[in-house]
Write a protein that holds these residues in place. Sequence first.
Motif, PDB file in Angstrom:
ATOM      1  N   THR A 114       0.854  -1.191   0.000  1.00  0.00           N
ATOM      2  CA  THR A 114       0.000   0.000   0.000  1.00  0.00           C
ATOM      3  C   THR A 114       0.883   1.231   0.000  1.00  0.00           C
ATOM      4  O   THR A 114       1.597   1.486   0.970  1.00  0.00           O
ATOM      5  N   ALA A 115       0.854   1.983  -1.104  1.00  0.00           N
ATOM      6  CA  ALA A 115       1.701   3.166  -1.230  1.00  0.00           C
ATOM      7  C   ALA A 115       1.242   3.987  -2.428  1.00  0.00           C
ATOM      8  O   ALA A 115       0.304   3.599  -3.133  1.00  0.00           O
ATOM      9  N   ASP A 116       1.917   5.112  -2.636  1.00  0.00           N
ATOM     10  CA  ASP A 116       1.663   5.944  -3.815  1.00  0.00           C
ATOM     11  C   ASP A 116       2.526   5.390  -4.945  1.00  0.00           C
ATOM     12  O   ASP A 116       3.748   5.543  -4.936  1.00  0.00           O
ATOM     13  N   ARG A 117       1.886   4.750  -5.921  1.00  0.00           N
ATOM     14  CA  ARG A 117       2.628   4.041  -6.970  1.00  0.00           C
ATOM     15  C   ARG A 117       3.561   4.964  -7.750  1.00  0.00           C
ATOM     16  O   ARG A 117       4.718   4.607  -8.033  1.00  0.00           O
ATOM     17  N   ASP A 118       3.084   6.157  -8.104  1.00  0.00           N
ATOM     18  CA  ASP A 118       3.897   7.083  -8.895  1.00  0.00           C
ATOM     19  C   ASP A 118       5.125   7.546  -8.123  1.00  0.00           C
ATOM     20  O   ASP A 118       6.225   7.643  -8.676  1.00  0.00           O
ATOM     21  N   LYS A 119       4.934   7.827  -6.836  1.00  0.00           N
ATOM     22  CA  LYS A 119       6.065   8.337  -6.042  1.00  0.00           C
ATOM     23  C   LYS A 119       7.082   7.229  -5.749  1.00  0.00           C
ATOM     24  O   LYS A 119       8.291   7.488  -5.712  1.00  0.00           O
TER      25      LYS A 119
ATOM     26  N   GLY B  22      18.184   0.853   1.042  1.00  0.00           N
ATOM     27  CA  GLY B  22      16.998   0.053   1.354  1.00  0.00           C
ATOM     28  C   GLY B  22      15.889   0.893   1.946  1.00  0.00           C
ATOM     29  O   GLY B  22      16.141   1.790   2.747  1.00  0.00           O
ATOM     30  N   PHE B  23      14.655   0.629   1.534  1.00  0.00           N
ATOM     31  CA  PHE B  23      13.502   1.330   2.101  1.00  0.00           C
ATOM     32  C   PHE B  23      12.364   0.345   2.315  1.00  0.00           C
ATOM     33  O   PHE B  23      12.279  -0.680   1.632  1.00  0.00           O
ATOM     34  N   THR B  24      11.501   0.652   3.260  1.00  0.00           N
ATOM     35  CA  THR B  24      10.386  -0.231   3.591  1.00  0.00           C
ATOM     36  C   THR B  24       9.086   0.304   3.021  1.00  0.00           C
ATOM     37  O   THR B  24       8.926   1.501   2.811  1.00  0.00           O
ATOM     38  N   LEU B  25       8.160  -0.620   2.780  1.00  0.00           N
ATOM     39  CA  LEU B  25       6.805  -0.278   2.347  1.00  0.00           C
ATOM     40  C   LEU B  25       5.823  -1.129   3.131  1.00  0.00           C
ATOM     41  O   LEU B  25       6.152  -2.257   3.546  1.00  0.00           O
ATOM     42  N   GLN B  26       4.627  -0.601   3.328  1.00  0.00           N
ATOM     43  CA  GLN B  26       3.600  -1.321   4.075  1.00  0.00           C
ATOM     44  C   GLN B  26       2.948  -2.368   3.186  1.00  0.00           C
ATOM     45  O   GLN B  26       2.496  -2.073   2.093  1.00  0.00           O
ATOM     46  N   LYS B  27       2.925  -3.597   3.678  1.00  0.00           N
ATOM     47  CA  LYS B  27       2.262  -4.674   2.927  1.00  0.00           C
ATOM     48  C   LYS B  27       0.750  -4.608   3.123  1.00  0.00           C
ATOM     49  O   LYS B  27       0.263  -4.120   4.147  1.00  0.00           O
ATOM     50  N   VAL B  28       0.033  -5.094   2.129  1.00  0.00           N
ATOM     51  CA  VAL B  28      -1.426  -5.193   2.246  1.00  0.00           C
ATOM     52  C   VAL B  28      -1.745  -6.330   3.203  1.00  0.00           C
ATOM     53  O   VAL B  28      -1.235  -7.445   3.056  1.00  0.00           O
ATOM     54  N   LYS B  29      -2.579  -6.029   4.183  1.00  0.00           N
ATOM     55  CA  LYS B  29      -2.954  -7.064   5.151  1.00  0.00           C
ATOM     56  C   LYS B  29      -3.833  -8.100   4.488  1.00  0.00           C
ATOM     57  O   LYS B  29      -4.853  -7.779   3.869  1.00  0.00           O
ATOM     58  N   GLN B  30      -3.437  -9.344   4.633  1.00  0.00           N
ATOM     59  CA  GLN B  30      -4.193 -10.438   4.032  1.00  0.00           C
ATOM     60  C   GLN B  30      -5.376 -10.805   4.926  1.00  0.00           C
ATOM     61  O   GLN B  30      -5.219 -10.979   6.140  1.00  0.00           O
ATOM     62  N   GLN B  31      -6.542 -10.886   4.327  1.00  0.00           N
ATOM     63  CA  GLN B  31      -7.726 -11.300   5.069  1.00  0.00           C
ATOM     64  C   GLN B  31      -7.782 -12.827   5.139  1.00  0.00           C
ATOM     65  O   GLN B  31      -7.686 -13.511   4.113  1.00  0.00           O
ATOM     66  N   ILE B  32      -7.918 -13.330   6.364  1.00  0.00           N
ATOM     67  CA  ILE B  32      -8.000 -14.780   6.553  1.00  0.00           C
ATOM     68  C   ILE B  32      -9.450 -15.216   6.360  1.00  0.00           C
ATOM     69  O   ILE B  32     -10.346 -14.774   7.083  1.00  0.00           O
ATOM     70  N   PRO B  33      -9.721 -16.055   5.357  1.00  0.00           N
ATOM     71  CA  PRO B  33     -11.114 -16.452   5.092  1.00  0.00           C
ATOM     72  C   PRO B  33     -11.668 -17.344   6.195  1.00  0.00           C
ATOM     73  O   PRO B  33     -10.932 -18.127   6.796  1.00  0.00           O
TER      74      PRO B  33
ATOM     75  N   ILE C 222       9.721   8.688   1.093  1.00  0.00           N
ATOM     76  CA  ILE C 222       9.599   7.520   1.974  1.00  0.00           C
ATOM     77  C   ILE C 222       9.086   7.936   3.352  1.00  0.00           C
ATOM     78  O   ILE C 222       8.218   7.267   3.936  1.00  0.00           O
ATOM     79  N   GLU C 223       9.587   9.041   3.882  1.00  0.00           N
ATOM     80  CA  GLU C 223       9.124   9.505   5.198  1.00  0.00           C
ATOM     81  C   GLU C 223       7.678   9.983   5.133  1.00  0.00           C
ATOM     82  O   GLU C 223       6.953   9.883   6.125  1.00  0.00           O
ATOM     83  N   ALA C 224       7.264  10.519   3.975  1.00  0.00           N
ATOM     84  CA  ALA C 224       5.861  10.911   3.822  1.00  0.00           C
ATOM     85  C   ALA C 224       4.946   9.690   3.874  1.00  0.00           C
ATOM     86  O   ALA C 224       3.771   9.796   4.241  1.00  0.00           O
ATOM     87  N   HIS C 225       5.473   8.510   3.528  1.00  0.00           N
ATOM     88  CA  HIS C 225       4.735   7.248   3.646  1.00  0.00           C
ATOM     89  C   HIS C 225       4.819   6.677   5.061  1.00  0.00           C
ATOM     90  O   HIS C 225       4.304   5.591   5.308  1.00  0.00           O
ATOM     91  N   GLU C 226       5.522   7.408   5.954  1.00  0.00           N
ATOM     92  CA  GLU C 226       5.751   6.955   7.335  1.00  0.00           C
ATOM     93  C   GLU C 226       6.543   5.651   7.353  1.00  0.00           C
ATOM     94  O   GLU C 226       6.293   4.759   8.171  1.00  0.00           O
ATOM     95  N   GLN C 227       7.513   5.562   6.440  1.00  0.00           N
ATOM     96  CA  GLN C 227       8.400   4.413   6.359  1.00  0.00           C
ATOM     97  C   GLN C 227       9.843   4.893   6.527  1.00  0.00           C
ATOM     98  O   GLN C 227      10.090   6.083   6.725  1.00  0.00           O
TER      99      GLN C 227
END
Length: 354
Positions: free
Chosen positions: A228-233, A334-345, A314-319
């Motif tokens: 989950t992030a701003d794809r263009d940035k 190296g930089f981090t990005l927030q992963k999409v939380k997987q919904q457990i069915p 990156i800091e604007a993404h709080e990463q």
Amino acid sequence: MKLRVLILINASAVAITLSCVNYYFQHNLYDLSITFGVSFVTSFVVFYYLIEKYVYSKIKLIYKLIHNLKLGRDLREALGENMSADPINDVEIEVKEWAREKKTEIDVLRNQEKFRREFLSNISHEFKTPLFAIQGYIDAITDDDFDDTDMARQFLRKASRNVERLTYLIKDLDEISKLESGEMPINYTKFKINDLIKEIFETVELKAQKHNSKMVFKQKYDEPIMVTADRDKISQVLVNLLDNSFKYGRENGTTSVSLFDLHDQVLVEVTDDGNGIEEKYLPRLFERFFRTDSSRSREIGGSGLGLAIVKHIIEAHEQTINVRSTEGIGSTFGFTLQKVKQQIPFPGMPTLKS
């Protein structure tokens, strides 16, 4: 407690003095004891009243004001608070703490002033260099009165390149300003970071060929990772980091991109096998206009703001973003990005197929 001891000492000194004076004139032990008792009690009461009214209460008020100022509360609240039994000691502690905080603030302000001076010096130099070059080329063409058309075309092309450099510089400065002020919002979307990296590889392929650099993104990263992030940035971040690896990497070198799963985040690393960066420069690497090798950096070109923009995005993404480097081996950003939380069915829930 300290205040009462001080009052007792003063009252005793006065009582002893008066008793000695009385005994000198009367030579009577009974009068001496009466004088000592009366003068001691009277002195104690007077001192206690005077100190309580003119010293103690003032100190309590000062402490309350300091305490409320530190907490950022309304000063009117200071008058109605219950304070400790020893406000003099509290004032001493508060003043010492206040002095430490002010010293820290002064140090920060001095560092900011130093940074401001360096920034103004750098930005004036960055603007002055292409402007003087443009002026020189135009003056040379004007003086020649366009007699040598080949020279005029050559000088105009060089002037055009310097205009482009100014354009990039102004654009990057405007972008940093908007990122810092929050005018450039982060538009969060869900996308596959793997696919984005492959797209960026195709985008910068010509630049890589120009610098004889090989790009590597291993097949083991083909399993899709949703972030989950701003794809263009984030695209801009990857382009800037890859572009830097081409510019400052070695000839016929390799630039690789790696992904690491960090539970609820993904770590993206861009690694080159160039000359590396001296350790003393690493803390300042993301500063605006900071260059480790000024002569080579200006020869290569660019605004000198690329890494500063990357850090702000990156800091604007709080990463977070970091760099590690070893001279003669290479560098890794190296930089981090927030992963999409997987919904457990839930059991029995139908699975949707794309």
